[in-house]
Motif scaffolding. Structure first.
Motif, mmCIF file in Angstrom:
data_model
loop_
_atom_site.group_PDB
_atom_site.id
_atom_site.type_symbol
_atom_site.label_atom_id
_atom_site.label_comp_id
_atom_site.label_asym_id
_atom_site.label_seq_id
_atom_site.Cartn_x
_atom_site.Cartn_y
_atom_site.Cartn_z
ATOM 1 N N PHE A 64 12.957 4.420 -4.086
ATOM 2 C CA PHE A 64 12.711 6.241 -4.068
ATOM 3 C C PHE A 64 11.709 6.079 -5.377
ATOM 4 O O PHE A 64 10.318 6.674 -5.070
ATOM 5 N N VAL A 65 12.258 5.854 -6.682
ATOM 6 C CA VAL A 65 10.983 7.054 -8.024
ATOM 7 C C VAL A 65 9.894 5.575 -7.421
ATOM 8 O O VAL A 65 8.695 6.557 -8.404
ATOM 9 N N SER A 66 9.594 4.843 -8.032
ATOM 10 C CA SER A 66 8.873 3.640 -8.114
ATOM 11 C C SER A 66 7.859 3.558 -7.149
ATOM 12 O O SER A 66 6.546 3.216 -7.402
ATOM 13 N N ALA A 67 8.607 3.310 -5.418
ATOM 14 C CA ALA A 67 7.378 3.533 -4.030
ATOM 15 C C ALA A 67 6.148 4.317 -3.987
ATOM 16 O O ALA A 67 4.527 3.117 -4.667
ATOM 17 N N PRO A 68 6.366 5.336 -4.934
ATOM 18 C CA PRO A 68 5.443 5.994 -4.781
ATOM 19 C C PRO A 68 4.315 5.176 -5.978
ATOM 20 O O PRO A 68 2.350 5.461 -5.462
ATOM 21 N N ILE A 69 4.449 4.877 -7.541
ATOM 22 C CA ILE A 69 3.121 4.605 -8.119
ATOM 23 C C ILE A 69 2.538 3.689 -7.341
ATOM 24 O O ILE A 69 2.168 2.825 -7.768
ATOM 25 N N LEU A 70 3.421 2.420 -7.193
ATOM 26 C CA LEU A 70 2.559 1.550 -6.351
ATOM 27 C C LEU A 70 1.827 1.410 -5.206
ATOM 28 O O LEU A 70 0.595 0.967 -5.444
ATOM 29 N N VAL A 71 2.653 2.593 -4.346
ATOM 30 C CA VAL A 71 1.281 2.640 -3.597
ATOM 31 C C VAL A 71 0.335 3.269 -4.141
ATOM 32 O O VAL A 71 -1.129 3.314 -3.443
ATOM 33 N N SER A 72 0.365 4.438 -5.309
ATOM 34 C CA SER A 72 -0.993 5.473 -5.354
ATOM 35 C C SER A 72 -1.808 3.996 -6.124
ATOM 36 O O SER A 72 -2.905 4.444 -5.579
ATOM 37 N N ALA A 114 -2.402 1.097 -5.496
ATOM 38 C CA ALA A 114 -2.199 -0.386 -4.829
ATOM 39 C C ALA A 114 -3.445 0.819 -4.320
ATOM 40 O O ALA A 114 -5.054 -0.121 -3.851
ATOM 41 N N ARG A 115 -3.258 1.874 -3.698
ATOM 42 C CA ARG A 115 -4.131 2.877 -2.766
ATOM 43 C C ARG A 115 -5.952 2.794 -3.675
ATOM 44 O O ARG A 115 -7.182 1.838 -2.826
ATOM 45 N N GLU A 116 -5.710 3.378 -4.778
ATOM 46 C CA GLU A 116 -6.659 3.321 -6.036
ATOM 47 C C GLU A 116 -7.531 2.020 -6.041
ATOM 48 O O GLU A 116 -9.008 1.704 -5.764
ATOM 49 N N ALA A 117 -6.748 1.042 -6.347
ATOM 50 C CA ALA A 117 -7.284 -0.303 -6.196
ATOM 51 C C ALA A 117 -8.400 -0.939 -5.364
ATOM 52 O O ALA A 117 -9.360 -1.215 -5.136
ATOM 53 N N PHE A 118 -7.194 -0.967 -4.010
ATOM 54 C CA PHE A 118 -8.302 -0.488 -2.518
ATOM 55 C C PHE A 118 -9.336 0.158 -2.551
ATOM 56 O O PHE A 118 -10.547 -0.152 -1.922
ATOM 57 N N ARG A 119 -9.447 1.138 -2.810
ATOM 58 C CA ARG A 119 -10.740 2.048 -3.080
ATOM 59 C C ARG A 119 -12.092 1.670 -3.698
ATOM 60 O O ARG A 119 -13.095 1.374 -3.435
#
Lengths: 356, 260, 260, 356
Positions: free
Chosen positions: B141-149, B151-156
């Motif tokens: 719950f607390v770490s997923a946002p960190i991974l998603v954001s 990875a999102r920036e890495a894709f961007r």
């Protein structure tokens, strides 16, 4: 061969409409138009990256409208090259070969890469990463990459925009030579009509998502069909005005008439009356220092406002009540001792005035 | 350079230095308090060993789940405009601002036996409250946002045109993703995963509510502190700090060099 | 579009949806548990009132300090290449990966009466441990990195050439900063400050060690939970969640529209 | 007036060295050079943004070397315009006025903004945010903003790079007119020699951080002092070779000699022997279909490889053992019925060959 049949593409709230165009096998066509006229969108539609609202795309008589980009067998060179930053020059060039239809083995692939590198004079760069390359080098690598899978169709999006003028000339020459050697049907986008004059067999002028005119570059340059095209391709002076029929001359398809506009009254040969634009090419205006009788119907008196020398040609900016540009060879300009303030007469044949 | 700017630079540097010292001071102080011996002794404590093992395993499991579910989501957020994307983006970032005990209570309600979801999972043999899966859930719950954001920036950061180029070179959509986008985003995604792992290790406030026992390391430290006082918590705290620092340095090395 | 991509899209969407549901589920469940009445009742509890007031005040104080010290640092990090910049950047990001109880213990050691720094400050009448300044210190420690990195990105997003343009138009260095860079980075800095404030409000693990009493809201909830059980902690948890959500929405509105 | 005195600027590991240049009051100078030659760095040094390793900068005889940019009283138009995104067009233009020396009141400021907007035809845009503006509009706003505080010196960094060809021509003309009306000393950077020919009184060609040649555009175009400059400004054909003295003709400063290179042997007038480059302008080659006696010393036989029509001029790509480009008027080209494969003779006077 590429045939576009009444394409309609929508991107955001921009529409590209009624695009019909046919590039014959081995032909070199250019799409020109100002920024925002939809040139790149058109290329993406041909490549299969953009969804069509309507219309069909044919390549070599096959309808490819429903095919994804990877099955259209084309090469695409992007304006910004978009080399793969994680691959070397060699692997960039080789990228498409492994995936092309006539699957090539490792040796065949290496062979093709060397062949292209040799043709484009980038053999020395093959093992370099793509980061340090100059604009011209990147351009060549991008071209080699697009050509490597032996596409029968090549799409080029402003391939010379990002290199300096000197490199541009060299690359332009090479590209034209390449086109002739490999016989690939080519469709290029540019905003520079000069490029069209130098490269193309066929040119289509795009304006606000529609084809304003198409034809050979010569045709479009000499006989623009609208004030927009005349201005865009730089045919010359464009004057808005009205055509009136000369009373004595009627009942014919083309008639002698009078054009009034921009403070000038000109004898013209017209096909219809009403509001039109007169297009006058600078080289059709003959300059002399004093009025003398000749066969030209129009004689415009004025003064030289400014001279602009462009290599062997000098553009003479005249003030004849309104600005008008004439061109003379630099030699004549010197012989006539033209300089700002000199009074001159510009002679112009009625048949040299194009009405659009 | 004009003279005035020297003065303004000193003020800037002075204020900045205060903050840097305030962050680094406590950490140095904590490291100072420990000795190699005390650390070795502490590491021989079987309870601490068990809690560190548990922490590493649960954090790894949470990171694995966050990556499995989060990398696809990150790709969608970075690349595909879909209706409600901003809302989904908002939801996934929410846990960052939620007080940790509140997150613990929310998870307890959601995953407890009395909730429909928790009840159904309990019937399948997956118990959360006071069990190891509860730790993983809190960490996820607390770490997923960190991974998603991350990875999102890495894709961007990967030019989407590159995929289009790959497709004109004969790649399918999946091929272009695998051979172009993924290799280029890989380092960024790995760094985000490591950061998410560290965030999982650092979590305390929600785990303390969901699963006090078995104890992860942060709870072990808290437990020592309340039961036996400050001195008894220091060796374990230093060990956890060293783990965090190691991870942190790894992330820094992986992340692309910053712009100037 | 090729047919194969439909299938891959479904997989992507499915995995993503799991994660979104896992985040939003517990929060909805928590909101579901509360009723307007129970919230109003809870808000009339003087102890909860006191803890919320304390939380708001300490979080605001911590955010003020983080802004005062952090905005200059963010500007230096974004604009001035100085020796050791990467190290300073690393130090300031450290608190994100440090387990919260470890941070609490480190702060306790650094600011306690027995440490040189803490001792000196105590002589000046500034006590941290079990006092309100301890709460502010813990909040500052965990929230400063958020403010600094947000403000740094806001400064970076402003084209440095604009300051040069302003100088050729007659502005001094400070004038160009004040009239060009600051207005352009303003929204981003404000968003980062609000996020830092929310992070302060959410902190638990380090405050629980440094200053259990007086109780900030997250400790109050934990206290209710351990002393009286789940049900008794819910209303306060919902109130804190609502505060967090409000703040979160404010940040979203302030942040510039995302790229596509 | 701008005077640069032996500037040395280092940015990263790029050096700009020995830059000395004087632009007279009211003059219009252009710095040209390929990408990476240090053009922008030079402008930034003049503006005071870059630190000097050595040398001095003078403006109107004042040494401004130690002054920060805000006290140099100059206007700078950047390549990408860099309008302030948080201000309207009006506030962008007015930005510098409030801070200029002869502090103006609110009314005077509004007056000056209107005056400039009128001059540059952007009055209708004044209350717009800068975001929606086209390239050409942004260019005008950037120009108005730079001119508003009445600088006596204007620096322009590739001001036309980001607009399309048609807009570029219009802006170029306006800028030259503006320059003449306001009498501002102007220093512009460009990679396009055409621009220098059309705009500048003075041009300096930059190569790898040094000034390769400076002078009037005409001088540089006609008499490039090196193969680099000749190629860069597009003077024409550049051939590497060796000059030998003709035995019969010696003891003079300029002597008749023989140039051998690129497979050709040419009669030349030289001032020294040894390895040199021959520069031949396309318009100095006279084409005829059969050899006939004339006063030219060099006659090169070859075939037409390709024709390239550029408006009223046609470039004839010849193969005379090596590629050579000649230019003729399009009319002559048509009269001679030139087309690829035709055998022609190019005549070339010895004095028309420039040796560098």
């Amino acid at each position: 061969m590429i045939r576009l049949d009444s394409l309609h593409v929508r991107v955001g709230n921009f529409d590209l409409r009624d695009i019909s165009l046919e590039v014959p096998p081995g032909g070199y066509a250019l799409i020109i138009g100002p920024t925002g006229s939809g040139k790149t969108t058109l290329l993406e539609a041909v490549a299969g990256h953009a969804r069509l609202q309507a219309g069909r795309v044919f390549m070599h008589n096959d309808d490819v409208t429903g095919l994804p980009p990877e099955r259209r067998g084309l090469g695409f060179v992007y304006q910004q090259y978009h080399l793969f930053p994680h691959l070397s020059v060699r692997d960039n060039i080789g990228y498409g070969i492994a995936r092309s239809k006539g699957a090539v083995d490792g040796a065949g692939r290496a062979q093709r890469v060397l062949e292209l590198a040799d043709m484009l004079a980038i053999t020395a760069l093959l093992d370099r990463p793509v980061q340090g390359l100059s604009g011209g080098e990147q351009q060549r690598v991008a071209l080699a990459r697009a050509l490597a899978p032996k596409p029968s169709i090549l799409l080029l999006d402003e391939p010379f925009a990002a290199v300096d003028a000197a490199t541009r000339q060299v690359l332009r020459r090479e590209l034209r030579g390449l086109h002739e050697r490999e016989g690939i049907t080519t469709l290029q986008v540019t905003h520079d009509f000069d490029e069209a004059l130098r490269l193309g067999d066929l040119v289509a002028v795009l304006s606000e998502g529609r084809i304003a005119q198409s034809g050979t570059p010569e045709q479009v340059f000499r006989y623009p069909n609208s004030a927009f095209v005349a201005r865009f391709v730089g045919t010359g002076n464009v004057i808005a005005g009205v055509v009136e029929r000369t009373p004595s001359d009627d009942r014919e398809l083309a008639f002698r008439g009078r054009f009034r506009g921009g403070g000038l009254t000109l004898d013209v040969v017209a096909e219809r009356e009403g509001p039109m634009h007169a297009v006058i090419r600078p080289e059709d205006i003959v300059l002399s220092l004093s009025p003398h009788p000749d066969s030209a119907r129009n004689h415009l008196e004025g003064t030289v406002a400014r001279l602009e020398r462009v290599g062997p040609i000098t553009l003479v900016h005249l003030d004849v009540g309104r600005p008008l540009i004439a061109s003379v060879t630099t030699t004549s300009s010197e012989e006539m001792a033209l300089h700002p303030g000199v009074r001159v007469v510009g002679s112009l044949k009625a048949t040299a005035i194009l009405l659009v | 350079m004009p003279v005035s700017s020297l003065w303004s630079r000193l003020v800037l540097a002075g204020l900045s230095a205060c903050l840097v010292l305030f962050v680094v001071g406590p950490l140095l102080r904590l490291l100072w308090e420990s000795s190699p011996q005390s650390l070795i002794e502490a590491l021989q404590d079987s309870e601490l060993q068990a809690s560190i093992t548990l922490t590493v395993l649960t954090a790894s499991m949470a990171t694995f789940l966050a990556a499995l579910l989060g990398i696809p989501l990150a790709y969608l957020l970075a690349r595909r405009p879909f209706p409600g994307r901003r809302i989904v983006q908002g939801i996934i970032d929410l846990p960052v601002v939620i007080p940790h005990p509140v997150a613990g209570i929310a998870l307890l309600l959601f995953l407890g036996r009395r909730s429909p979801v928790g009840g159904a999972l309990a019937d399948l043999g997956l118990e959360f409250v006071s069990h190891v899966p509860g730790i993983v859930a809190a960490m996820l719950f607390v770490s997923a946002p960190i991974l998603v954001s991350g990875a999102r920036e890495a894709f961007r950061a990967v030019d989407p045109q590159l995929e289009r180029v790959a497709r004109t070179l004969g790649d399918t959509g999946w091929g272009a993703f695998r051979r172009v986008t993924l290799p280029l985003a890989g380092r960024g995604i790995l760094a985000a995963s490591i950061l998410a792992w560290a965030r999982s290790v650092s979590e305390f406030g929600s785990i303390v509510i969901l699963t006090y026992n078995p104890k992860v390391a942060s709870i072990y430290i808290f437990d020592r502190f309340t039961a036996f006082g400050l001195q008894s918590a220091i060796p374990a705290a230093v060990i956890l700090l060293l783990v965090a620092l190691t991870v942190f340095i790894m992330v820094r090395v992986l992340q692309p060099q910053e712009r100037a």
